[in-house]
Design a protein around this motif. Sequence first.
Motif, PDB file in Angstrom:
ATOM      1  N   TRP A 162       0.802  -1.208   0.000  1.00  0.00           N
ATOM      2  CA  TRP A 162       0.000   0.000   0.000  1.00  0.00           C
ATOM      3  C   TRP A 162       0.849   1.279   0.000  1.00  0.00           C
ATOM      4  O   TRP A 162       0.366   2.341   0.354  1.00  0.00           O
ATOM      5  N   ASP A 163       2.107   1.159  -0.371  1.00  0.00           N
ATOM      6  CA  ASP A 163       2.909   2.351  -0.616  1.00  0.00           C
ATOM      7  C   ASP A 163       2.378   3.051  -1.860  1.00  0.00           C
ATOM      8  O   ASP A 163       2.123   2.398  -2.878  1.00  0.00           O
ATOM      9  N   VAL A 164       2.197   4.373  -1.789  1.00  0.00           N
ATOM     10  CA  VAL A 164       1.657   5.136  -2.918  1.00  0.00           C
ATOM     11  C   VAL A 164       2.789   5.421  -3.900  1.00  0.00           C
ATOM     12  O   VAL A 164       3.760   6.097  -3.566  1.00  0.00           O
ATOM     13  N   LYS A 165       2.658   4.893  -5.118  1.00  0.00           N
ATOM     14  CA  LYS A 165       3.685   5.053  -6.142  1.00  0.00           C
ATOM     15  C   LYS A 165       3.379   6.178  -7.109  1.00  0.00           C
ATOM     16  O   LYS A 165       4.284   6.804  -7.650  1.00  0.00           O
ATOM     17  N   MET A 166       2.107   6.435  -7.347  1.00  0.00           N
ATOM     18  CA  MET A 166       1.673   7.548  -8.192  1.00  0.00           C
ATOM     19  C   MET A 166       0.356   8.072  -7.630  1.00  0.00           C
ATOM     20  O   MET A 166      -0.441   7.308  -7.097  1.00  0.00           O
ATOM     21  N   ALA A 167       0.126   9.365  -7.756  1.00  0.00           N
ATOM     22  CA  ALA A 167      -1.141   9.956  -7.328  1.00  0.00           C
ATOM     23  C   ALA A 167      -1.404  11.188  -8.174  1.00  0.00           C
ATOM     24  O   ALA A 167      -0.465  11.903  -8.551  1.00  0.00           O
ATOM     25  N   ASN A 168      -2.674  11.433  -8.492  1.00  0.00           N
ATOM     26  CA  ASN A 168      -2.974  12.582  -9.348  1.00  0.00           C
ATOM     27  C   ASN A 168      -3.239  13.833  -8.520  1.00  0.00           C
ATOM     28  O   ASN A 168      -3.242  13.813  -7.285  1.00  0.00           O
TER      29      ASN A 168
END
Length: 306
Positions: free
Chosen positions: A141-147
């Motif tokens: 659940w590590d965030v790799k991309m986010a808008n």
Amino acid sequence: MDTTVRTEADSADTEEALAAEIRGKRLQHFLKGRRDYLDLSQDDVAERLDITARTYGNWERGTLKEWTDEKLYLLAEALEMSQFQTTRLFLYAVGRAPQPDLRATFHRTEAEDPATSAFLGDYSVMMDALSLPTFVIDQRWDVKMANKAYRDLFRGVRAHPTAMPSTNFLRFGLFHPDAPAVFVDHLKWQLAMLAQLSSSLERHGDDTGLQAIRRDVYLHPPLRDAYLTDMPNWVLGSGADLVHHEGAVRELRHPDAHIGLQGCRLLEETPRSLKALGLTRLTLVLVDLNDGTMPETCRSHDQHAA
């Protein structure tokens, strides 16, 4: 003869100083341009780096004289740089490309295949064009991309050393003191996230990142009790389907007053190309609480609370 040698040395020093000054200017414009593209303030980037805004301001102005590879990789991660952009960062900062044997310290998803790297870059651009908050996670659940819509949702969140929404979605929802301000009826969100943690551990029991989240849950007695007792009872009572991303409408509060209180479904919508990389795309679908789509159980809870 000595005068000639000294003149040549002085000239070389001047050229080297000029080259360093040019690289410093390029670095300054490069970092500011990347930050502006992501619509981040210097404070935002400083929070991602866990340093003060003043320190990051010095980095961006190019006043830092001793760049280490670790700092550059962390900076590249904070500014969501592709492999190509990371190479440019190194060239501007230290006049050389990254060292391959140190690339493991760069925590973003790196693609060895240039075509895959290009795909991820294009996918990030596509996500930024979407109006709903959407983000890509790995198995822990590590965030790799986010808008941008995702970053806007959490723009009021204060800095935290381990539980920023730009770092790990589960950690934010479980441990960040500002999570209840975004996730209304926070206990319901926590139950769902604990169920996701349990489900992820069933599939990836050897993952040290997931194990660390569970260990931190055990260190918080209310969360530990919820994980060991309340969450299993909730799953049994509500149905196993709610463990998956599609399911109940919960509530969140957007910092934009024009959006405000919204219903929210967490939906998984992952193309095969992302799945092949071990990544999952999630979207927070916002639902008008007054349009009749809110489940009866949630409406009853709202009326009781009122």
